[in-house]
Design an enzyme around this catalytic site. Structure first.
Site, mmCIF file in Angstrom:
data_model
loop_
_atom_site.group_PDB
_atom_site.id
_atom_site.type_symbol
_atom_site.label_atom_id
_atom_site.label_comp_id
_atom_site.label_asym_id
_atom_site.label_seq_id
_atom_site.Cartn_x
_atom_site.Cartn_y
_atom_site.Cartn_z
ATOM 1 N N ASP A 112 4.538 -3.947 -10.219
ATOM 2 C CA ASP A 112 5.315 -5.149 -9.927
ATOM 3 C C ASP A 112 5.241 -6.111 -11.118
ATOM 4 O OD1 ASP A 112 5.684 -4.128 -7.393
ATOM 5 O OD2 ASP A 112 4.022 -5.263 -6.532
HETATM 6 N N1 URA Z 1 0.915 -1.807 -5.229
HETATM 7 C C1 URA Z 1 1.514 -3.005 -5.248
HETATM 8 O O1 URA Z 1 1.621 -3.669 -4.226
HETATM 9 N N2 URA Z 1 1.984 -3.451 -6.424
HETATM 10 C C2 URA Z 1 1.883 -2.762 -7.589
HETATM 11 O O2 URA Z 1 2.329 -3.243 -8.635
HETATM 12 C C3 URA Z 1 1.250 -1.518 -7.560
HETATM 13 C C4 URA Z 1 0.770 -1.057 -6.364
#
Ligand code: URA
Length: 241
Positions: A112
């Site tokens: 993310d």
């Molecule tokens: N899980 C999440 O919630 N975000 C990420 O970036 C990676 C795994």
């Protein structure tokens, strides 16, 4: 920066190697070879069918194209960068790479925009499939800083699998290690949408900071500061089985 090397001494045809790392079709590469525009390790090669080693250095019209074989990099992703090949609003992780033919590369396991840490980048689709596909159960380990102290039963719940909102199956067993009251390390083998954040939301908590430490046996190199990257070693590449 050192060039990426690949597994062992695999070879491939020159025309295939060049078309993989440029926008040229195989036919255009053949023409370029006959016109003496291609060098391999500094020597002009005119036969497009000749074999090159994945570690051989290729040049077209005097411009280095890097090694002939697939490329593999690890990047320490900073906050605010998007794991996409294009984004109108935010910088993308590929902006951090100083490599030719960036358009040929993709991200093996996205993070993310507000997650930091290990991102693997390659042009080898089969290799990245082994990281992403649930069938291969490739472990991904994250450090998470939580808003609330972690509940006592969270380790067991993660081990059993957690029901996420709008999902038909529980998450696969995950290993939760409690580092401090509201700091944990979690290892998952899937890559569901926002999985870690949703798992902690299902446990009544909230992730404040998320940082990926490793993928399979590949750990984020401590020498890389945020935004830096390096080629993977042949051993790291081979560890994704
Ligand atoms: N899980 C999440 O919630 N975000 C990420 O970036 C990676 C795994």
């Amino acid at each position: 920066m050192a060039k990426s090397t690949s597994k062992t001494s695999a070879t491939l045809r020159l025309d295939k190697a060049i078309s993989q790392v440029t926008d040229l079709s195989r036919a255009e590469v053949k023409r370029a070879a006959r016109q003496e525009r291609i060098t391999v390790n500094g020597k002009t090669v005119t036969n497009p069918a000749s074999k090159v080693d994945v570690a051989d250095e290729l040049c077209l019209d005097g411009e280095p194209l890097g090694a002939a074989g697939p490329r593999y990099f690890m990047l320490n992703k900073p906050l605010g960068y998007v794991c996409a090949t294009k984004d109108g609003e935010h910088p993308i992780v590929l902006d951090l790479l100083d490599e030719p033919n960036l358009q040929k590369l993709h991200i093996a396991g996205r993070l993310d925009i507000d997650t930091t840490g290990l991102v693997l980048i390659t042009d080898d689709g089969q290799w990245s499939h082994r990281i992403a596909s649930p069938r291969h159960q490739c472990a991904k380990t994250y450090y998470a800083h939580l808003a609330e102290p972690i509940a006592d039963d969270a380790v067991d719940k993660c081990a059993k699998g957690i029901w996420l909102n709008n999902e038909k199956t529980r998450t696969k067993p995950a290993k939760l290690e409690i580092l401090y009251r509201n700091e944990v390390r979690i290892t998952i083998t899937e890559g569901r949408y926002h999985q870690v954040k949703r798992m902690f939301a299902a446990l009544g908590n909230r992730v404040l900071e998320l940082h990926r430490e490793s993928i399979g046996e590949i750990a984020l190199d401590e020498m890389l500061t945020e935004g830096e990257y390096r080629p993977l070693t042949p051993e790291e590449v081979a560890s994704i089985g």
